[in-house]
Design an enzyme around this catalytic site. Sequence first.
Site, PDB file in Angstrom:
ATOM      1  N   HIS A 353       0.870  -1.243   0.033  1.00 14.45           N
ATOM      2  CA  HIS A 353      -0.139  -0.127  -0.136  1.00 14.45           C
ATOM      3  C   HIS A 353       0.728   1.227  -0.309  1.00 14.45           C
ATOM      4  O   HIS A 353       0.076   2.167   0.135  1.00 14.45           O
ATOM      5  CB  HIS A 353      -1.006   0.082   1.298  1.00 14.45           C
ATOM      6  CG  HIS A 353      -1.849  -0.765   1.039  1.00 14.45           C
ATOM      7  ND1 HIS A 353      -3.414  -0.164   0.559  1.00 14.45           N
ATOM      8  CD2 HIS A 353      -2.455  -1.975   1.364  1.00 14.45           C
ATOM      9  CE1 HIS A 353      -4.171  -1.283   0.537  1.00 14.45           C
ATOM     10  NE2 HIS A 353      -3.579  -2.504   1.318  1.00 14.45           N
ATOM     11  N   ARG A 533      -6.720  11.679   5.781  1.00 11.77           N
ATOM     12  CA  ARG A 533      -5.753  11.958   6.775  1.00 11.77           C
ATOM     13  C   ARG A 533      -4.755  13.092   6.572  1.00 11.77           C
ATOM     14  O   ARG A 533      -4.550  13.379   5.417  1.00 11.77           O
ATOM     15  CB  ARG A 533      -4.988  10.704   6.822  1.00 11.77           C
ATOM     16  CG  ARG A 533      -5.570   9.523   7.540  1.00 11.77           C
ATOM     17  CD  ARG A 533      -6.169   9.884   9.175  1.00 11.77           C
ATOM     18  NE  ARG A 533      -5.030  10.163   9.865  1.00 11.77           N
ATOM     19  CZ  ARG A 533      -4.704   9.129  10.881  1.00 11.77           C
ATOM     20  NH1 ARG A 533      -5.688   8.248  11.097  1.00 11.77           N
ATOM     21  NH2 ARG A 533      -3.654   9.069  11.676  1.00 11.77           N
ATOM     22  N   LYS A 538      -0.056  14.419   1.591  1.00 12.45           N
ATOM     23  CA  LYS A 538      -1.244  14.687   0.940  1.00 12.45           C
ATOM     24  C   LYS A 538      -1.488  16.111   0.635  1.00 12.45           C
ATOM     25  O   LYS A 538      -2.417  16.601  -0.016  1.00 12.45           O
ATOM     26  CB  LYS A 538      -2.344  14.002   1.691  1.00 12.45           C
ATOM     27  CG  LYS A 538      -2.414  12.610   1.848  1.00 12.45           C
ATOM     28  CD  LYS A 538      -3.305  12.062   2.578  1.00 12.45           C
ATOM     29  CE  LYS A 538      -3.715  10.634   2.775  1.00 12.45           C
ATOM     30  NZ  LYS A 538      -4.468  10.013   1.678  1.00 12.45           N
TER      31      LYS A 538
HETATM   32  C1  PLP Z   1     -12.366   6.974   1.651  1.00 18.86           C
HETATM   33  C2  PLP Z   1     -11.955   7.249   2.950  1.00 18.86           C
HETATM   34  C3  PLP Z   1     -10.751   7.475   3.312  1.00 18.86           C
HETATM   35  C4  PLP Z   1      -9.517   7.429   2.262  1.00 18.86           C
HETATM   36  O1  PLP Z   1      -9.588   8.841   1.516  1.00 18.86           O
HETATM   37  P1  PLP Z   1      -8.237   9.023   0.399  1.00 18.86           P
HETATM   38  O2  PLP Z   1      -8.555  10.451   0.090  1.00 18.86           O
HETATM   39  O3  PLP Z   1      -8.229   8.108  -0.337  1.00 18.86           O
HETATM   40  O4  PLP Z   1      -7.196   9.161   1.521  1.00 18.86           O
HETATM   41  C5  PLP Z   1     -10.194   7.873   4.490  1.00 18.86           C
HETATM   42  N1  PLP Z   1     -10.895   7.954   5.641  1.00 18.86           N
HETATM   43  C6  PLP Z   1     -12.430   7.590   5.412  1.00 18.86           C
HETATM   44  C7  PLP Z   1     -13.417   8.021   6.496  1.00 18.86           C
HETATM   45  C8  PLP Z   1     -12.876   7.217   3.885  1.00 18.86           C
HETATM   46  O5  PLP Z   1     -14.267   7.198   3.969  1.00 18.86           O
END
Ligand code: PLP
Length: 798
Positions: A353, A533, A538
């Site tokens: 991952h 997060r 990010k």
């Molecule tokens: C989908 C989801 C994520 C993943 O989000 P990314 O933008 O891909 O990092 C993280 N937390 C929650 C609660 C989600 O529903």
Amino acid sequence: MARDDTPKTGFRDAILWHLTYTLGKDPDHAQILDWRLALSHAVRDRIVDRWVEATRATYRADAKRVYYLSMEFLIGRLLEDNIVNLQLADQAQAAMESFGLDYRGILLDEPDAALGNGGLGRLAACFMESLATLGCPAYGYGIRYEHGLFRQSFADGRQIEAPEHWLQQPYVWQFERAEASFTLGFGGRVVTRDGKLVWEPENLVQSEAYDIPVIGWRGDWANTLRLWAGRAVDPFDLERFNAGDFTAAAEAEALARTISRVLYPEDSTEKGKRLRLTQEYFFSAASIRDILRRFEADHADLRQLPQKVAIQLNDTHPAIAGPELVRLLHDERGLPFDEALAITQGCVNYTNHTLLPEALESWGEGLFADLLPRHLQIIDRIDDAHGRAHPDRRNTVRGDGRVRMGELSFIMSNRVNGVSALHTGLMKTTVFADQHRLHPDRIVNETNGVTPRRWLHSCNPRLSGLITETIGDGWIGDLEQLQGLEPHVADPGWLARFAAVKAANKADLCNWALREHHVTLNPDALFDVQIKRIHEYKRQHLNILETIALWQEMREIPSSDWTARVKIFAGKAAPGYFFAKDIIRLINDVAAVINADATTNEKLRVIYLPNYNVTLAERLIPAADLSEQISTAGKEASGTGNMKFALNGAPTIGTLDGANVEIRELVGAENFFLFGLTAEEAEARRTLPDHAARAVSADPRLTRAVEAIRSGAFSPDEPDRYAGIVENLTGADYFLVASDFGDYWRAQREVDFTYADRDTWARMAALNVARSGWFSSDRTIRGYMRDIWNAKSLLGQG
Ligand SMILES: *Cc1c(COP(=O)(O)O)cnc(C)c1O
């Protein structure tokens, strides 16, 4: 009603029956909680019937079973998911309203089960739902954390963490399985007995199983999510109690329970903690025993294991499952070592991952030997066997005094997969370049997906309704049918209805934000959303820098025709990740200043919603206009948030990273706001000395925005509060915020310009929906079944 009325007659009667006989409540005095539990029990009864049937069908067919081992399952609330998949929504709503209750209020009363940090855990939850939808016999294995991910609030803009209590109220979806309990060892030493090496553990704990049924779309199949809890072998020391030492009498129980007490809140960083390794071994070992027990119940020949068992490691956290299986087959069942290893390799597969070096798991040899002495010997034998088979290679798992779990997972696995095309390609040239040369067929790609039941049909009922009215409801189980919307996008009448859906969702969000957070949002503004997060890769700080620069420019040229925007942020930072916590505080500080500025107030607002979780994602994504996916290229393995937004009609502003690449290819470059360095260019840029300082001084807007932070414009009571962030942005800037700022600014102005023409925007948004069908986790799971597990659907699906 009488006790012997079966609760099976009508659904409404079943709810009343459970309220009375399961909960012992008089309907006249029942509270919301009572009604929710009664509804949940009535739903659960209907799940159980199918669950039993699916289990029987699997035994009858002697089918291959998939075992998905994951340290995290970010399942969120389950009541609505279950109601929707059983197609009981109309009945449930009618029943609740007939009792004078608010149906949505009842659904929202359920605690959000946050047994995960973010994308990795949510992926596991989507996979469980798709496995059930496809009728693939499968078990999820994880840990029943008593406390999920912490609850986040803010004080003076700073993140405050509080424990989370999802199990404080009765949890209807779990079944305790007293019979599926195992005794597991830790520590101790390895002795030679009758010429064989035998592990004599020093400490023993008990694993206790809790099963959550997972029902697929239309309720045709149900699988099991089995979560393990730690218990003491001897929970109570009567002798100590009688001697008056009451606390010590329960000490063993307290220690054993510690194992499943809390979820580690680190995300994309690795903390080599003893308890963490204990958790990893605990749930992996319990799961492997359970898998072997089930196999041995009706198979005599262990060499058949790979024909009947596929084990998927969701990242390296369960990697110890491999050596544990070798140990059970060799030490305890007496198979020759090489055979035990070959059988294990025939069963195990590994999903990588991350390429972030700080997230790749490794353990100090001392800690490892202390906790799992026999496993360390087995790992060395596995490493040696691999080294012998490839004489040009040295051993790779052990080195520099560490045990590297990525290398271990790779050499233990039949297949290794990445989670987007770009990420899989980079795996082959970076982290696993050497391994890939030795095993050119082992790495495969399975681009992530999300379940359309939760992430479109349930969370966005208005859009779901419009789609179903337009193309029928087949898309819910076959998301590629969304392509059927494409011809309607050219119809102005249809497009107006599509735009009205988004407007209504935004109005809902405005009402909620006012009610819950006392903020007024302009529903006509562009809702620009970054929720995930908080991590440097990010780049929430890139977003807030652009926000500052935009605000400064609005103040300078107030007469210009600015597109009104609401910048919405949500996300948690790991409690020990100080840079990420500074970013949170900076966003909150900037929001306070900008929102108080009467000259720009109408055009620009910034809000940071606390406690991001699945429930909040379900609320925000349907109301989003713009999806922020702005990670440094080469650092986001896939992303799944990006898919949820596209599917709900929010075009992306993003870099060529993770699955953004595939989203852009599918929705079309003209319906995606691309900016930034590519992964290759990013690598090259880092080697340029002073790349950040140069980028800052070359861009007057960026200079001015950084200067405002430096001078304390957003922290007047403590001007150097963000000295660390400023130093990073103008110094090392590993994540290339400064280098990408200029192009990000350009792309954002293109967004402004495009949004001003609402028809053009609606068309882009609608095409994002129509062309995102490929991002269903059903498609992903079909890929795993075909390329990795060689598993068959028992519903004749793929
Ligand atoms: C989908 C989801 C994520 C993943 O989000 P990314 O933008 O891909 O990092 C993280 N937390 C929650 C609660 C989600 O529903």
